[in-house]
Design a protein around this motif. Structure first.
Motif, PDB file in Angstrom:
ATOM      1  N   TYR A 411      31.845  44.093  30.371  1.00  0.00           N
ATOM      2  CA  TYR A 411      31.849  45.484  29.906  1.00  0.00           C
ATOM      3  C   TYR A 411      31.894  46.482  31.057  1.00  0.00           C
ATOM      4  CZ  TYR A 411      30.922  44.643  24.902  1.00  0.00           C
ATOM      5  OH  TYR A 411      31.026  44.290  23.581  1.00  0.00           O
ATOM      6  N   TRP A 412      31.586  46.040  32.255  1.00  0.00           N
ATOM      7  CA  TRP A 412      31.471  46.969  33.365  1.00  0.00           C
ATOM      8  C   TRP A 412      32.843  47.386  33.897  1.00  0.00           C
ATOM      9  CZ3 TRP A 412      28.212  50.211  35.342  1.00  0.00           C
ATOM     10  CH2 TRP A 412      28.439  50.726  36.610  1.00  0.00           C
ATOM     11  N   LYS A 417      37.228  47.787  39.342  1.00  0.00           N
ATOM     12  CA  LYS A 417      37.473  46.934  38.188  1.00  0.00           C
ATOM     13  C   LYS A 417      38.724  47.384  37.428  1.00  0.00           C
ATOM     14  CE  LYS A 417      36.411  43.712  35.202  1.00  0.00           C
ATOM     15  NZ  LYS A 417      36.434  42.269  35.556  1.00  0.00           N
ATOM     16  N   ILE A 418      38.923  48.676  37.284  1.00  0.00           N
ATOM     17  CA  ILE A 418      40.103  49.170  36.581  1.00  0.00           C
ATOM     18  C   ILE A 418      41.373  48.790  37.338  1.00  0.00           C
ATOM     19  CG2 ILE A 418      41.315  51.285  35.880  1.00  0.00           C
ATOM     20  CD1 ILE A 418      38.569  52.471  35.241  1.00  0.00           C
ATOM     21  N   ASN A 419      41.285  48.798  38.645  1.00  0.00           N
ATOM     22  CA  ASN A 419      42.444  48.376  39.436  1.00  0.00           C
ATOM     23  C   ASN A 419      42.729  46.896  39.225  1.00  0.00           C
ATOM     24  OD1 ASN A 419      44.572  48.810  41.166  1.00  0.00           O
ATOM     25  ND2 ASN A 419      43.365  48.661  43.035  1.00  0.00           N
ATOM     26  N   GLU A 420      41.678  46.084  39.053  1.00  0.00           N
ATOM     27  CA  GLU A 420      41.874  44.666  38.759  1.00  0.00           C
ATOM     28  C   GLU A 420      42.552  44.489  37.404  1.00  0.00           C
ATOM     29  OE1 GLU A 420      38.225  42.535  38.952  1.00  0.00           O
ATOM     30  OE2 GLU A 420      37.828  43.035  41.051  1.00  0.00           O
ATOM     31  N   ILE A 421      42.083  45.228  36.398  1.00  0.00           N
ATOM     32  CA  ILE A 421      42.678  45.136  35.059  1.00  0.00           C
ATOM     33  C   ILE A 421      44.133  45.587  35.102  1.00  0.00           C
ATOM     34  CG2 ILE A 421      42.529  46.005  32.681  1.00  0.00           C
ATOM     35  CD1 ILE A 421      39.513  46.338  33.135  1.00  0.00           C
ATOM     36  N   GLN A 455      33.057  57.057  43.122  1.00  0.00           N
ATOM     37  CA  GLN A 455      31.742  56.430  43.092  1.00  0.00           C
ATOM     38  C   GLN A 455      31.236  56.367  41.653  1.00  0.00           C
ATOM     39  OE1 GLN A 455      30.451  55.125  45.859  1.00  0.00           O
ATOM     40  NE2 GLN A 455      32.183  55.915  47.052  1.00  0.00           N
ATOM     41  N   GLY A 456      30.468  55.323  41.372  1.00  0.00           N
ATOM     42  CA  GLY A 456      29.875  55.182  40.054  1.00  0.00           C
ATOM     43  C   GLY A 456      30.759  54.395  39.108  1.00  0.00           C
ATOM     44  N   GLY A 457      30.201  54.095  37.942  1.00  0.00           N
ATOM     45  CA  GLY A 457      30.911  53.342  36.923  1.00  0.00           C
ATOM     46  C   GLY A 457      30.118  53.383  35.634  1.00  0.00           C
TER      47      GLY A 457
END
Length: 658
Positions: A411-412, A417-421, A455-457
């Motif tokens: 869920y994070w 992470k968005i770049n990985e997706i 920064q942050g998520g």
């Protein structure tokens, strides 16, 4: 003699009828004024003594060493409209022994004899039945061997003075007005407070169901009363809603699970004959709700509130009662029942939580998962472990471990992470696949690419096969912090994210229920063209002041009280002037919601709870959870001897597991 201050709580004017004189659930209610003990909290209750037996046939006295055992039989069900009679006059005395306020009441003896070396006690007698007389405070020195009793019908309550208790600081005019409104919203049943109305606008001629007591809506009110030192209303609420759990609930000849808690209930007056009336509780399990959706979150909130009541009052005897233990088990059995799902997250339909209308959250919404995780941790603390519960406790531990990993890993999202997706490969067929849920990179919305800060998520709103809901849902993220569903790094990153996106998520009124709103064709498809959930209104991106207390608690846990105070200052400037609306509209929360009820109780209670949490950090610390490394180490894969199964945790490469 030191002064003890008593504040009378105004009963709701709608309920003034007397009741018969029988005990409730084997234990009588305190027929006292709704008083507040000064200093600013209830002392801890160690043991509840009563010689009255009744209710469902179980014992009403449980010592610390006793483990309650019970069997919930099908005959426990009752009629649709419930009528119970509260104790107005009874012949046995009830005594509460209140020890000095201590960090962990369970680590100390519950024996009455261990208190004889303390300085002094004060005995408080509340005399009479329905006709409550003024409270008489009698000073008692410990060198006296005999305590004078007024008569056999008195209710005795022993209160020990403690220098460690804080004295109430001077309340502002806004706080005083908020308390007046909150007390005016109190609903009484058989002469005892049992909850608060959802809204109490005297000019509202068509209240619909806003004149009922909602379980989720009462939670901030309960926290406010507990932090104020008034536990009676919360205890009554917990016990009455517990009885409602077992009643018949049917929609079109089909009945849901036995452990389902109602969404709300209403106190009604039923005529017995020409001159006599009887009060009854009329619950709604979703069969009257818009959309006929069962309130999944009600049982989870009930368990969370039960733990909070024990923490803030010290009355752990309530948790140990057989009927309460049975209620916990029924909720857990309903949530942990086997199904077709491959995920540890709880599968629910749309509209089954605070967002109780169609908003595209069906599946595994974060709000339900965070409350589910919190309820599991609460149950783990409160369940009496014996032969009858060991399998349930094992199931709770396994689910906690699996759910914690699942949410933290999948869920994070943050910029990395968005770049990985964005670079995901699809159609992977392997137990070691990276893209386990077959998420298509094209699902990443354009607004997110520009909105996500460096920064942050945050934790996304939902996850299902080939679907990620990237909307930010505030309650789920805040409660993930409070319950430690997220890692310490994630929890801090969520608050950093809120700070970075302050204008979007806080704006002119805290806090957005979700961000962003769904608009245009997406709004028509997802909401079904719901006229109440238009863009940036109500559940579709509206701003809800009641979320303020949860934001405050999350900030206090992570040491960011500056953010909480900043949000409270924003709310404090507008809420009293705007007559405490339910929600606000527009992208920055500038306007009062077009269909918002005024004098909304949980807006009032959320503000009061936030102020008191900040003023009492030691009490706030008892309401959240720290990281539990036993949960992380517990893995059901270790119990399997099959070489075919590989543990996902060992395969996961993410740093967020520690």
């Amino acid at each position: 003699m030191n002064a003890i201050k008593f504040i009378n709580m105004k009963p709701c004017c709608r309920i003034l009828f007397p009741c018969k004189n029988t005990p409730f659930l084997g234990a009588p209610f305190l027929k006292s004024s709704n008083f507040s003990l000064t200093p600013n909290r209830l002392p801890n209750f160690h043991k509840f003594h009563t010689s009255v037996h009744g209710g469902f046939g179980f014992r009403s006295v449980l010592s610390r060493t006793q483990k309650p055992k019970s069997a919930h039989t099908p005959s426990w069900g009752q009629s649709r409209i419930f009528s119970t009679t509260c104790c107005c006059n009874f012949s046995n005395s009830v005594h509460y022994l209140v020890p000095r306020v201590i960090p962990n009441v369970r680590d100390f003896s519950t024996s009455v004899e261990t208190r004889v070396n303390d300085k002094n006690f004060e005995r408080i007698y509340v005399q009479g039945g329905l006709n409550v007389k003024p409270v008489v405070v009698e000073k008692i020195n410990l060198d006296e061997n005999i305590v004078k009793k007024e008569d056999d019908d008195d209710i005795g309550c022993v209160v020990e003075e403690s220098e460690s208790l804080k004295v109430d600081k001077e309340e502002s005019d806004v706080e005083k007005e908020a308390w007046r409104l909150l007390r005016n919203a109190v609903v009484s049943y058989c002469g005892s407070p049992v909850g608060t109305l959802a809204a109490n606008d005297p000019n509202d001629k068509l209240p619909l169901n806003y004149d009922q007591v909602f379980i989720r809506d009462f939670v901030p009110s309960a926290f406010a009363f507990l932090l104020k030192g008034e536990g009676e209303i919360v205890r009554n609420f917990l016990l009455h809603t517990l009885q409602l759990q077992s009643w018949e609930k049917t929609v079109d000849c089909y009945s849901p699970g036995q452990g389902l808690m109602p969404a709300s209930f209403k106190v009604r007056s039923v005529a017995l004959d020409d001159n006599n009336f009887e009060e009854v509780l009329d619950p709604d399990f979703g069969e009257s709700a818009i959309g006929r959706v069962a309130p999944v979150d009600s049982g989870l909130w009930w368990i969370i509130l039960l733990r909070a009541y024990g923490k803030l009052t010290g009355d752990h005897a309530l948790q140990e009662r057989v009927d309460v233990q049975t209620g916990i088990k029924l909720i857990l059995n309903l949530c942990l029942s086997d199904g077709f799902d491959m995920f540890p997250s709880l599968l629910v339909t749309d509209g089954s939580c605070m967002i109780d209308r169609r908003m595209g959250i069906h599946g595994h919404p974060l709000e339900i998962q965070s409350l589910f995780y919190s309820a599991l941790r609460c149950s783990r603390e409160m369940l009496a472990v014996d032969e009858g519960t060991k399998n349930l406790v094992r199931a709770v531990n396994n689910r906690l471990s699996a759910l914690s990993f699942h949410i933290r890993e999948y869920y994070w999202v943050d910029l990395k992470k968005i770049n990985e997706i964005y670079r995901y490969k699809t159609e992977e067929y392997s137990t070691e696949a990276t893209n386990k849920f077959n998420i298509y990179p094209e699902q990443i919305p354009r607004w997110l690419m520009h909105w996500i800060p460096e920064q942050g998520g945050y934790l996304i709103g939902n996850l299902q096969p080939a679907h990620m809901d990237f909307r930010f849902f505030t309650l789920g993220n805040l409660w993930s912090i409070v319950s430690s569903l997220g890692t310490p790094k994630q929890n801090l990153a969520i608050l950093n994210f809120i700070e970075a996106k302050w204008d979007d998520l806080i704006g002119q009124m805290p806090l957005k229920i979700c961000y962003p709103a769904v608009e245009s064709e997406e709004w028509r498809i997802i909401t079904g063209s719901d006229p109440k959930n238009t863009p940036w209104s109500y559940h579709n991106g509206g701003s809800w002041p009641t979320l303020l207390w949860q934001f405050t608690l999350a900030c206090m846990k992570m040491g960011r009280t500056d953010l909480a105070q900043r949000a409270i200052d924003v709310a404090e400037q507008r809420l009293p002037q705007d007559k405490w609306p339910e929600y606000y509209d527009t992208k920055n929360g500038k306007f009062i919601g077009k269909q918002a009820r005024l004098y909304q109780t949980w807006s009032i209670a959320g503000y009061l709870s936030s102020k008191m949490l900040l003023a009492n950090p030691e009490m706030a610390a008892q309401l959240f959870w720290e990281e539990d490394y036993d949960i992380l180490e517990n893995c059901i894969c270790a119990l399997s001897k099959s070489s075919r199964k590989k543990c996902s945790r060992k395969l996961a490469k993410s740093h967020i597991l520690i």
